[in-house]
Design a protein around this motif. Structure first.
Motif, PDB file in Angstrom:
ATOM      1  N   HIS A  36       2.164  -8.544  -1.412  1.00  0.00           N
ATOM      2  CA  HIS A  36       2.619  -7.671  -0.488  1.00  0.00           C
ATOM      3  C   HIS A  36       4.121  -8.176  -0.297  1.00  0.00           C
ATOM      4  O   HIS A  36       4.127  -9.140   0.021  1.00  0.00           O
ATOM      5  CB  HIS A  36       1.768  -7.413   0.614  1.00  0.00           C
ATOM      6  CG  HIS A  36       2.136  -6.221   1.554  1.00  0.00           C
ATOM      7  ND1 HIS A  36       3.207  -6.238   1.997  1.00  0.00           N
ATOM      8  CD2 HIS A  36       1.582  -5.112   1.734  1.00  0.00           C
ATOM      9  CE1 HIS A  36       3.179  -5.029   2.832  1.00  0.00           C
ATOM     10  NE2 HIS A  36       2.312  -4.161   2.566  1.00  0.00           N
ATOM     11  N   ILE A  86      -3.336  -2.958   0.227  1.00  0.00           N
ATOM     12  CA  ILE A  86      -2.558  -2.410  -0.977  1.00  0.00           C
ATOM     13  C   ILE A  86      -1.340  -3.341  -1.458  1.00  0.00           C
ATOM     14  O   ILE A  86      -0.592  -3.752  -0.513  1.00  0.00           O
ATOM     15  CB  ILE A  86      -1.859  -1.105  -0.423  1.00  0.00           C
ATOM     16  CG1 ILE A  86      -2.939   0.031  -0.199  1.00  0.00           C
ATOM     17  CG2 ILE A  86      -1.035  -0.557  -1.723  1.00  0.00           C
ATOM     18  CD1 ILE A  86      -2.620   1.263   0.312  1.00  0.00           C
ATOM     19  N   THR A 127       2.220  -4.084  -3.108  1.00  0.00           N
ATOM     20  CA  THR A 127       3.459  -3.599  -3.167  1.00  0.00           C
ATOM     21  C   THR A 127       4.396  -4.295  -4.100  1.00  0.00           C
ATOM     22  O   THR A 127       4.254  -5.373  -4.342  1.00  0.00           O
ATOM     23  CB  THR A 127       4.321  -3.308  -1.768  1.00  0.00           C
ATOM     24  OG1 THR A 127       4.373  -4.797  -1.375  1.00  0.00           O
ATOM     25  CG2 THR A 127       3.102  -2.995  -0.934  1.00  0.00           C
TER      26      THR A 127
END
Length: 455
Positions: free
Chosen positions: A183, A173, A175
């Motif tokens: 990330h 994921i 961010t």
């Protein structure tokens, strides 16, 4: 005609180090800005392609150009050879298959990638041994490349850049504050690696305005990664630099680091965004000393390592170790208590643990353990390839950072920061090639120290 071809080949090999440096500093900036189902298509896939298609050939070209310097690397070649052989043997004995060689799809960090790391280490070694101005050039490249990378984080802090690929539902994921790294933890890790080198390079040219601005940006983004492991790693690197650098970086250089941190704090104060931490674990914030779930991963690794201490479990090691644990105990570690029924869904131990659980209240839900890395690279080495592999990796890092402490203090401090970062994060292909190239530079200073002692 023969002479023309010879001159062309010589010219290309003479430019090999510059080509490799350009390739390395393009790596963290690469992304595929498309709408995709997986974040890995945006951040990971282009970097994997770049490593194998551009960085690896460039590193091999550097090795060929400066191949005579390998005669001075006998000890390093032995240690590196044993390390690579152990990883290969472990993968073969565990019958890890393609996952062992390539790595899991969301990491691509199998044995093949580790062999690329070894090539980069040797490329850094031979280049540093062969070029007297290698450290000066590298410092300038760090300031340029690091500032461009840091700018992607800073633009996200001030709200001028969103999260590329936002909306994907699979992969690692992305961010906020991760910039082109995807990330914030990865962004913090690479900036913790670069910051000591940047400060050391600025110390060599204290009046260099663009270098000073670059350190401000790198520091601003490092603090703005909002990652505790990266903060600690970078701070350790700066302290190491303060202890060993001679002459020490000027107050102007340290002022650039401080200004970057102040600018980040001011940005958070004005925009009211960021990541909130609490020293004592305020319910609305995350406790500063909280492990963010890493304790569960570490516990599973520590239980798994003694069961396969010599050659590890093979890839994916963490999932296999977790699947060997009693289901109720594993689920309790992840906060699932008072369960009346547990049904395992994953058919093989090499898949992520998945369960359908029924609570005492009658509520049913699926419980999936998706994280496949230990988030401690030393434990991950031991769990995947065995304790000897972990010790060999630690030896490569330790000898490198200790050897470069006086001749290459910036690189040495960067490696200490990297070693500390790997205590709470996995080694990722998104910037590990840069760290391994630095490791080769540090080992080259080890040879220089030996020659100096003999003289």
């Amino acid at each position: 005609m023969t002479q023309t071809h010879t001159q062309g080949a010589t010219s290309s090999t003479n430019r090999a180090p510059e080509l490799l440096l350009l390739a390395l500093w393009t790596l963290p900036l690469l992304l595929n800005p498309v709408l995709a189902m997986s974040f890995d298509e945006v951040y990971l896939a282009p970097k994997v392609f770049w490593i194998y298609a551009v960085i690896l050939p460039s590193a091999l070209l550097v090795l060929w150009r400066h191949r005579n310097a390998l005669r001075e690397a006998r000890g390093l070649l032995v240690l590196l050879g044993v390390w690579g052989a152990w990883l290969t043997l472990s993968t073969l004995l565990n019958r890890a298959g393609w996952a062992g060689w390539w790595g899991t799809p969301d990491r691509a960090d199998g044995v093949l990638m580790h062999l690329v790391y070894g090539v980069l280490l040797l490329a850094g070694f031979v280049w540093t041994r062969s070029e007297t101005q290698a450290s000066l050039l590298f410092g300038r490249v760090v300031l340029l490349g690091g500032s461009l990378l840091a700018l992607t984080n800073v633009l996200q802090q001030v709200g001028w850049l969103g999260v590329p690929g936002d909306g994907a539902i699979a992969g690692v994921i992305a961010t906020p504050y991760g910039g082109t790294m995807g990330h914030r933890g990865y962004m913090g890790g690479i900036l913790a690696l670069l910051l000591p080198v940047g400060v050391a390079a600025l110390g060599q040219r204290p009046r260099w305005a663009l270098g000073w601005l670059a350190v401000v940006l790198i520091s601003w983004a490092w603090v703005g990664s909002f990652t505790r492991g990266a903060w600690l790693a970078g701070a350790l690197g700066l302290v190491w630099l303060l202890v060993w650098a001679r002459p020490r970086p000027s107050l102007r250089a340290w002022g650039a680091v401080l200004l970057g941190a102040v600018l980040c704090v001011a940005t958070v104060a004005v925009r009211g965004e960021g990541r909130a931490f609490s020293l004592f674990g305020d319910p609305s914030d995350q406790a500063l000393a909280d492990s963010s779930g890493r304790g569960v991963l570490w516990r599973s690794a520590l239980l798994g390592i003694p069961r396969q201490p010599l050659f590890g479990w093979g890839t994916p090691a963490l999932w296999q170790a977790m699947n060997e644990r009693p289901a109720k105990e594993l689920l309790a570690d992840f906060g699932h208590h008072d369960l009346t029924e547990i049904r395992r869904l994953n058919p093989t131990p090499t898949e992520s643990p998945r369960f359908m659980v029924t609570h005492a209240s009658g509520r049913r839900e699926a419980a999936v353990v998706a994280i496949g890395k230990v988030h401690n690279e030393y434990m991950d080495y031991a769990l995947t390839y065995g304790l000897p592999a972990a010790l060999l990796f630690a030896a490569l890092l330790t000898v490198g950072l200790w050897s470069g402490r006086t001749l290459l203090p910036g690189v040495s401090a960067a490696l200490l920061a990297y070693a500390a970062y790997l205590m709470t994060w996995p080694e990722i292909i998104r910037f590990a090639p840069i760290a391994w190239f630095m490791l080769g530079m540090a080992w080259a200073s080890y040879r220089s120290r030996q020659h100096g002692a003999q003289a």
